[in-house]
Design a protein around this motif. Sequence first.
Motif, PDB file in Angstrom:
ATOM      1  N   LYS A 261       0.810  -1.216   0.000  1.00  9.42           N
ATOM      2  CA  LYS A 261       0.000   0.000   0.000  1.00  9.42           C
ATOM      3  C   LYS A 261       0.844   1.266   0.000  1.00  9.42           C
ATOM      4  O   LYS A 261       0.299   2.369  -0.077  1.00  9.42           O
ATOM      5  CB  LYS A 261      -0.956   0.001   1.195  1.00  9.42           C
ATOM      6  N   ASP A 262       2.166   1.110   0.105  1.00  9.85           N
ATOM      7  CA  ASP A 262       3.033   2.286   0.063  1.00  9.85           C
ATOM      8  C   ASP A 262       2.908   2.996  -1.284  1.00  9.85           C
ATOM      9  O   ASP A 262       2.936   4.226  -1.360  1.00  9.85           O
ATOM     10  CB  ASP A 262       4.492   1.888   0.286  1.00  9.85           C
ATOM     11  N   TYR A 263       2.800   2.212  -2.344  1.00  7.80           N
ATOM     12  CA  TYR A 263       2.580   2.733  -3.691  1.00  7.80           C
ATOM     13  C   TYR A 263       1.150   2.391  -4.102  1.00  7.80           C
ATOM     14  O   TYR A 263       0.881   1.276  -4.557  1.00  7.80           O
ATOM     15  CB  TYR A 263       3.565   2.122  -4.684  1.00  7.80           C
ATOM     16  N   PRO A 264       0.194   3.314  -3.979  1.00  7.88           N
ATOM     17  CA  PRO A 264      -1.195   3.027  -4.335  1.00  7.88           C
ATOM     18  C   PRO A 264      -1.383   2.467  -5.748  1.00  7.88           C
ATOM     19  O   PRO A 264      -2.240   1.595  -5.936  1.00  7.88           O
ATOM     20  CB  PRO A 264      -1.890   4.382  -4.161  1.00  7.88           C
ATOM     21  N   PRO A 265      -0.624   2.932  -6.768  1.00  9.60           N
ATOM     22  CA  PRO A 265      -0.810   2.338  -8.099  1.00  9.60           C
ATOM     23  C   PRO A 265      -0.569   0.829  -8.115  1.00  9.60           C
ATOM     24  O   PRO A 265      -1.245   0.093  -8.837  1.00  9.60           O
ATOM     25  CB  PRO A 265       0.218   3.072  -8.963  1.00  9.60           C
ATOM     26  N   MET A 266       0.407   0.365  -7.335  1.00 10.87           N
ATOM     27  CA  MET A 266       0.692  -1.071  -7.285  1.00 10.87           C
ATOM     28  C   MET A 266      -0.437  -1.815  -6.582  1.00 10.87           C
ATOM     29  O   MET A 266      -0.896  -2.876  -7.045  1.00 10.87           O
ATOM     30  CB  MET A 266       2.026  -1.325  -6.582  1.00 10.87           C
ATOM     31  N   TYR A 267      -0.897  -1.265  -5.467  1.00 14.75           N
ATOM     32  CA  TYR A 267      -1.991  -1.903  -4.726  1.00 14.75           C
ATOM     33  C   TYR A 267      -3.258  -1.937  -5.572  1.00 14.75           C
ATOM     34  O   TYR A 267      -3.930  -2.972  -5.672  1.00 14.75           O
ATOM     35  CB  TYR A 267      -2.247  -1.151  -3.420  1.00 14.75           C
ATOM     36  N   ASN A 268      -3.605  -0.814  -6.184  1.00 13.34           N
ATOM     37  CA  ASN A 268      -4.836  -0.757  -6.979  1.00 13.34           C
ATOM     38  C   ASN A 268      -4.773  -1.665  -8.200  1.00 13.34           C
ATOM     39  O   ASN A 268      -5.778  -2.270  -8.597  1.00 13.34           O
ATOM     40  CB  ASN A 268      -5.120   0.681  -7.396  1.00 13.34           C
ATOM     41  N   SER A 269      -3.582  -1.781  -8.815  1.00 11.03           N
ATOM     42  CA  SER A 269      -3.415  -2.708  -9.941  1.00 11.03           C
ATOM     43  C   SER A 269      -3.693  -4.136  -9.492  1.00 11.03           C
ATOM     44  O   SER A 269      -4.380  -4.901 -10.183  1.00 11.03           O
ATOM     45  CB  SER A 269      -1.989  -2.620 -10.495  1.00 11.03           C
ATOM     46  N   ALA A 270      -3.142  -4.505  -8.350  1.00  7.66           N
ATOM     47  CA  ALA A 270      -3.338  -5.861  -7.838  1.00  7.66           C
ATOM     48  C   ALA A 270      -4.799  -6.122  -7.502  1.00  7.66           C
ATOM     49  O   ALA A 270      -5.332  -7.214  -7.753  1.00  7.66           O
ATOM     50  CB  ALA A 270      -2.464  -6.079  -6.608  1.00  7.66           C
ATOM     51  N   LEU A 271      -5.461  -5.117  -6.939  1.00  8.42           N
ATOM     52  CA  LEU A 271      -6.866  -5.275  -6.554  1.00  8.42           C
ATOM     53  C   LEU A 271      -7.743  -5.544  -7.771  1.00  8.42           C
ATOM     54  O   LEU A 271      -8.582  -6.463  -7.765  1.00  8.42           O
ATOM     55  CB  LEU A 271      -7.331  -4.014  -5.829  1.00  8.42           C
ATOM     56  N   VAL A 272      -7.552  -4.769  -8.838  1.00  8.93           N
ATOM     57  CA  VAL A 272      -8.349  -4.971 -10.045  1.00  8.93           C
ATOM     58  C   VAL A 272      -7.978  -6.285 -10.724  1.00  8.93           C
ATOM     59  O   VAL A 272      -8.851  -7.023 -11.207  1.00  8.93           O
ATOM     60  CB  VAL A 272      -8.180  -3.783 -11.016  1.00  8.93           C
ATOM     61  N   MET A 273      -6.686  -6.610 -10.763  1.00  6.36           N
ATOM     62  CA  MET A 273      -6.270  -7.883 -11.367  1.00  6.36           C
ATOM     63  C   MET A 273      -6.868  -9.054 -10.593  1.00  6.36           C
ATOM     64  O   MET A 273      -7.290 -10.046 -11.201  1.00  6.36           O
ATOM     65  CB  MET A 273      -4.740  -7.970 -11.395  1.00  6.36           C
ATOM     66  N   GLN A 274      -6.915  -8.952  -9.273  1.00  6.74           N
ATOM     67  CA  GLN A 274      -7.536 -10.021  -8.482  1.00  6.74           C
ATOM     68  C   GLN A 274      -8.980 -10.248  -8.920  1.00  6.74           C
ATOM     69  O   GLN A 274      -9.407 -11.392  -9.122  1.00  6.74           O
ATOM     70  CB  GLN A 274      -7.497  -9.662  -6.999  1.00  6.74           C
TER      71      GLN A 274
END
Length: 524
Positions: A373-386
């Motif tokens: 969650k330090d980098y929101p783009p990485m977290y949000n990418s993972a969330l949508v990919m999930q």
Amino acid sequence: MRRGFLTSAGVLAGLILAVGPANAERFKCPHTGGNLVFGQEANINTLDQMTSATISTRNIAMNIYESLMTRDENNHPILELADSMTESPDHLTYTFKLRKPIHFHNGKLMTSADVVASFDRYAKVGNQRSILNNVKDWDAPDADTFVIHMKSPQPTFIEALSSFSVPIVIIPSELKDTPAQQLTNPIGTGPFQLVESVPGSHVKLKRYEGYSPNTSFNERTGFGGYKQACLDTVTFRIVTEPGARVAGLRTGELQGVEDLPAKSLPDLKGDKNIKILPLKNWWIQIASPNTSTAPTDNLMFRKAVQAALDMDEIMDAASDGNYTLNVGFQYPNQPDYTDAGKETYNIKDPALAKKYLAQSGYAGEPVVLLTNKDYPPMYNSALVMQQQLQAVGINAQMKVVDWPTSVQLSQKEGPGWNFFFTGWGTQPALGALATMQFLASPNATYRPKDDKGDPDLEAAWKDMNTLPTAEGRHEAFARMQKIVLERVYALPFGSFTKVQGVRANVDGFVPYRIPRMSNVWMTN
């Protein structure tokens, strides 16, 4: 720059043209003093620059360390700690004369023995030590001379050596046996030196009073040139929450930040106390598979994942809509760009994904998406990919840790994770060679079993480095990109713009791949 990579002639031209006019005045700090606090969005996993490819480390460490060579503002190789470089007519020997006097932050005079020790350490633990694969050996005939001997001519060697992706920074020789990522008290030759590092909180630097600027230049350029520490101290404060960075910049608690969320920009543009500094094509959002563990060791399973993804949905979530779809590992405006493998990109075909899934023999086992969650783009990418993977029958599960922990886990092959979410920013900006280094053994990001890379991919990588013509090397890059995409050794989602910001009283801060704190001053 020519398409495909620098030739030796191009390198020498870059070295010559980098020096400013003889009659131009050298930079002088308009104001000296002040304490600049910079809001960084992610914690660091180490300040050991030789062993980390992360942006969060590079942001700070590259203000501490220097190398024999680096890049200028236009991405051309230039000399940094070296005063001169001579390439032999047979292209097998590079002789560097060192600038002098150069002192480390502990007061020690730098000599060629320190350069030898630094190369020795990098060859053992350097994150991208494959850049030395074609090097036969190196030696120091005297205290001011360092010589590299090649096994065979390599027209891209100076391009690789000057890269600041994971540079061979020069450290005191007594530190050469320090294990990887254990260099907790970094000592370099740069304009700033370490005061303290508190994990999860901040890293504080101060002006190094014994710094020797490079008088071959008149201004800072890229990571090199004529550098001066105008500020007394720079504190990189870890501020992972975007709203807190915006608030800190507004109040003046932060004098600069590395990332402003897109939704905050309309309001901030009306604030006369803030300067907005956009950087286009900041990074390519990426997911890297772990091919040494099930089920991502199965090509058909990886192809099922690839077929299921809708890149617009992923990138919209990652960037607040401020993105561009982008095939592969270079940007369309770059000379090395190729769309090789484009048929694998943004397929968004659930039926095809389910077909590949059946062919893979997938039996519903967990698929771990390693993110932070330090980098929101990485977290949000993972969330949508999930969500997209679950929609086609894949048991996708998120594993959310802090950024340093996710990096540490991603560097281990075997069970524990299946996809690691990151962004490649500095490397694509440096060119195809720096970017594809990520996918070459050792330390290939797709974590092949026993670190033995795909032979076809490794052959293409070798050709990228050694073929005699720029056209041949560019073709090798296109071939390597096509292999990576077809065998799903990386999933590039797209690219987005990053926006930095500083207070109006901060001058000399020019947006770049990494926040450069030399030649930056505050007016009041």
